[in-house]
Design an enzyme around this catalytic site. Structure first.
Site, mmCIF file in Angstrom:
data_model
loop_
_atom_site.group_PDB
_atom_site.id
_atom_site.type_symbol
_atom_site.label_atom_id
_atom_site.label_comp_id
_atom_site.label_asym_id
_atom_site.label_seq_id
_atom_site.Cartn_x
_atom_site.Cartn_y
_atom_site.Cartn_z
ATOM 1 N N GLY A 82 9.490 -1.558 -3.055
ATOM 2 C CA GLY A 82 9.587 -0.908 -4.233
ATOM 3 C C GLY A 82 8.603 -1.203 -5.309
ATOM 4 C CE LYS A 137 13.371 -4.239 1.878
ATOM 5 N NZ LYS A 137 12.546 -4.065 0.637
ATOM 6 N NE ARG A 155 9.656 -11.643 -2.969
ATOM 7 C CZ ARG A 155 10.110 -11.294 -3.960
ATOM 8 N NH1 ARG A 155 10.762 -10.243 -3.870
ATOM 9 N NH2 ARG A 155 10.183 -12.106 -5.108
ATOM 10 C CB SER A 160 9.565 -6.370 0.814
ATOM 11 O OG SER A 160 9.784 -5.459 -0.002
ATOM 12 C CB ALA A 161 13.896 -9.567 -1.009
ATOM 13 C CB ALA A 207 2.868 -13.424 -2.572
#
Length: 375
Positions: free
Chosen positions: A86, A162, A194, A230-231, A350
């Site tokens: 997102g 993910k 992440r 990416s969470a 990150a």
């Protein structure tokens, strides 16, 4: 026996539930629904805990693929990696990257893009952001490498993961069983998830040795130069996509990567372009080079020091706009200036993905020789 050939198409989306451009690929014969192994998407949500554009897109993709394949949506989602990131702040354009595997006429001795996917088991809330998630991710990366036929870690250029996050409901469920969780701050849980996932990638690729649990989300000297995690609220497992090169694969696609040392490290972007066979001489890609550029994938994170090359930034101090949203816009602008495109997969958050304030950047391109391949 024909070699495997990686397929990749970049298509726009009008909104997170818009799958019409992917269906147009099917109708044109560019890719068959059964060849699809993963879809990456950049959606226009906030990228935070309550960004339901990710779940919306996953649901739309599952329904659409299920309809084309004559399968239940749940069956499709169980085996196809649907990774939504997102946040398209600044000039970033919402889009999908559709990955598939077909057949090629002959392998490429110089190596061609290779794709492997794998999934961890579902995580209990108390495992998220901790060693079990890191260790399971490392195992999934190794499994995805094996699926792609990539034997050497150096041939891996990008690993997209993910991963889940903690919600109030999940925290309460753990508490009811007498279990503690890594954090009761749902937003902070995204970073820990992440980070644990990224360190799992680093373990699998030999970038770090054994990592103590206390280092997750704390020791920024430990990182992967090839992980992108990416969470999201829409899953409980980790979905892993390994992208690398292999001489056993056919086709004209190749991938290369570099590591941005900070958010304005344009030379690293140019180095990744050159390594992928595109011009990286300081000017923006011309029309012919942009045509060969298939995808750019990158991570963005504000430096924890509050500085970029000695100058103060306010990304962590802005109470109106989340810091990762600032970072996506900044890094997206830097990369867009180099490639002349805004449909870039720039993901925020990150933790342990590149050095503090920087992050990996990968370029997927078509080789100038066209490659020997067939659909």
């Amino acid at each position: 026996m024909p070699a495997r050939r990686a397929l990749l198409h970049r298509v726009p989306m009008r909104h997170p539930g818009d799958t019409s451009a992917i269906e147009a690929l099917f109708e044109a014969g560019a890719i068959h629904p059964r060849q699809v192994v993963a879809v990456l998407g950049k959606t226009e949500g906030n990228g935070c805990v309550n960004d339901f554009t990710r779940a919306y897109a996953v649901q739309a993709l599952s329904l659409m693929l299920g309809r084309h394949l004559g399968e239940a949506p749940e069956s499709v989602a169980a085996r196809v990696a649907l990774v939504m990131s997102g946040g398209t702040e600044g000039g970033l354009s919402p889009h999908f990257l559709v990955f598939g595997i077909g057949e090629g006429a002959a392998p490429q001795p110089a190596g061609a893009l290779a794709i492997g996917t794998a999934f961890t088991p579902d995580f209990a809330p108390e495992e998220i952001g901790r060693l079990p998630q890191m260790q399971a991710t490392a195992a999934a990366v190794r499994a995805a490498m094996a699926a792609a036929g990539i034997a050497e870690a150096d041939a891996v250029h990008y690993v997209q993961v993910k991963c889940p996050l903690l919600t109030s409901e999940r925290i309460a469920a753990a508490r009811a069983r007498g279990r503690s969780v890594a954090t009761e701050d749902t937003y902070h849980s995204m970073g820990l998830s992440r980070g644990a996932s990224a360190l799992g990638v680093a373990l699998a690729l030999g970038e770090v040795a054994a990592v103590p649990e206390a280092a997750i989300g704390a020791d920024w000297s430990l990182f992967s130069g090839r992980a992108s995690t990416s969470a999201g609220v829409e899953l409980l497992r980790n979905e892993v996509i390994v992208l690398g090169t292999s001489p056993a694969w056919a086709g004209d696609l190749t991938i290369a990567h570099a590591v941005m040392r900070d958010a304005i490290d344009l030379p690293a972007v140019q180095a990744a372009l050159r390594a992928a066979g595109l011009p990286g001489d300081g000017g923006q890609l011309d029309a012919a080079a942009r045509e060969r550029l298939v995808a750019v994938l990158a991570k963005a994170e504000p430096a924890s020091t509050g500085l970029i090359r000695g100058q103060r930034h306010i990304m962590w101090d802005d109470s109106d706009i989340n810091a990762t949203r600032h970072a996506r816009a900044l890094v997206g602008g830097v990369i867009a200036s180099a490639v002349g495109r805004t449909d870039l997969f720039v993901s925020g958050g990150a933790e342990h993905q590149g050095p503090d304030g920087g992050g990996p950047v990968a370029v997927i391109a078509r080789r100038g020789d066209g490659g020997a391949a067939r659909p």
